[in-house]
Write an enzyme that holds these catalytic residues in place. Sequence first.
Site, PDB file in Angstrom:
ATOM      1  N   GLU A 133       0.836  -1.198   0.000  1.00 60.11           N
ATOM      2  CA  GLU A 133       0.000   0.000   0.000  1.00 60.11           C
ATOM      3  C   GLU A 133       0.877   1.257   0.000  1.00 60.11           C
ATOM      4  O   GLU A 133       2.029   1.216   0.423  1.00 60.11           O
ATOM      5  CB  GLU A 133      -0.914   0.013   1.229  1.00 60.11           C
ATOM      6  N   ARG A 151      -7.055  12.904  -8.513  1.00 54.23           N
ATOM      7  CA  ARG A 151      -7.413  12.212  -9.746  1.00 54.23           C
ATOM      8  C   ARG A 151      -8.863  12.460 -10.139  1.00 54.23           C
ATOM      9  O   ARG A 151      -9.174  12.607 -11.332  1.00 54.23           O
ATOM     10  CB  ARG A 151      -7.151  10.716  -9.616  1.00 54.23           C
ATOM     11  N   ASN A 159     -12.444   3.354  -5.676  1.00 52.28           N
ATOM     12  CA  ASN A 159     -12.397   4.304  -4.560  1.00 52.28           C
ATOM     13  C   ASN A 159     -12.652   5.707  -5.103  1.00 52.28           C
ATOM     14  O   ASN A 159     -11.727   6.393  -5.531  1.00 52.28           O
ATOM     15  CB  ASN A 159     -11.042   4.228  -3.855  1.00 52.28           C
ATOM     16  N   TYR A 168       4.226  -4.215  -8.681  1.00 47.12           N
ATOM     17  CA  TYR A 168       2.922  -4.656  -9.175  1.00 47.12           C
ATOM     18  C   TYR A 168       3.037  -5.252 -10.580  1.00 47.12           C
ATOM     19  O   TYR A 168       2.152  -5.970 -11.020  1.00 47.12           O
ATOM     20  CB  TYR A 168       1.946  -3.489  -9.206  1.00 47.12           C
ATOM     21  N   GLU A 210      -1.446  -1.905 -10.330  1.00 44.90           N
ATOM     22  CA  GLU A 210      -2.128  -2.684 -11.363  1.00 44.90           C
ATOM     23  C   GLU A 210      -2.943  -1.810 -12.311  1.00 44.90           C
ATOM     24  O   GLU A 210      -3.317  -2.247 -13.402  1.00 44.90           O
ATOM     25  CB  GLU A 210      -3.044  -3.739 -10.709  1.00 44.90           C
TER      26      GLU A 210
END
Length: 369
Positions: A144, A209, A202, A175, A261
């Site tokens: 994380e 973003r 999320n 990842y 990912e």
Amino acid sequence: STTLATLVPQCSKQVLIFLLCQFVASFCLLSFIQGSRERRMNLQCPLQSPPGSVNTTEVVPGSTGKQEHQLAIMLWTWPFHQPFPLESCPPLHGDLNCHFTANRNLLPSADAVIVHHWDVQGNPRQLTQIHRDPSQRWVWFNLESPSNSHNLGAMDNLFNMTMSYRSDADFFTPYGKLEPLDEPENFTIPPKSKMVAWAVSNWNPSSRRVQYYEELKKHLQVDVFGRQHKPLPKSQLLSTLSQYKFYLAFENSQHQDYITEKLWHNALASGTVPVVLGPSRKNYERFLPSEAFIHIDDFPNPQALAQHLHSVASDEARYREYFQWRSHFRVVHKFSWINHYCKACQGLHVATAYRTLPCLAQWFLGNPQ
């Protein structure tokens, strides 16, 4: 003679002077104590001290530089409380191997313990109360970002090694990655009929973003999938995204090497061009060719990015330039949990020493690159 009327002001003035002197003295003493505390903290945690530069290395008793025996590695918790088959790693160099267990009763006999941060961040004090063999190595494991990792300060002085997506970790577990092909291969671009896609679970309206997307959608069509948006089953993810020319690989937070990912799986594995929001372009280029992605920082605003995407989408030859690198590399994007733990197995076998990490939190909270 001195009257009572003249004595009262004089006494009041002396009391005020006395109180003022007491306040100044107390303030100076407090400042000195605070400064001493900060100096001690700086000595313990020098600024920007990466794990590899900590000068507290101790040789593991009995270490010869190449351990022939099978290492016993304990998982302190199942990652995210999700059990999986604890298979043995394939031989790494000769007879080197590891035996994994999640049985805490075997803690005293374990050569190493891997602690997944997410599962212990709610009660980190539990780790500090464990009796630990001096030769036992503890590995801090975290995929994380710092923004989503809590109680990092409680991890100082607990671990000897790190395992993370950070490339400067002891055991680098990204990842995804690119592997060079033995021989050049032709890459077939999947048929494209749509413009831009974004899959997001999320949804935080105050995040960078989402705010960037809100401006971008004013200038071009973006199909959004996930919670509160169009449904998209995992089984149909890649086949659906492959129909789009571009994919918004927007990370939920911006930190050094935090490339997830969203790029490796959603964008590159589906055969689309990623538009990235994360660390700097320079950071991405440590893992990808410069022509493999489009970075939002290359444009002054979302409108300029939208204009660029429209221009590239309408020019087939120009669009194909974003796929030229694929004739020389393949995308590796699927790593099981056992893959990560086997990476630690390999590293622990060749490690001849371990160290104490007094400033793990400071290292992990480093500025985005």
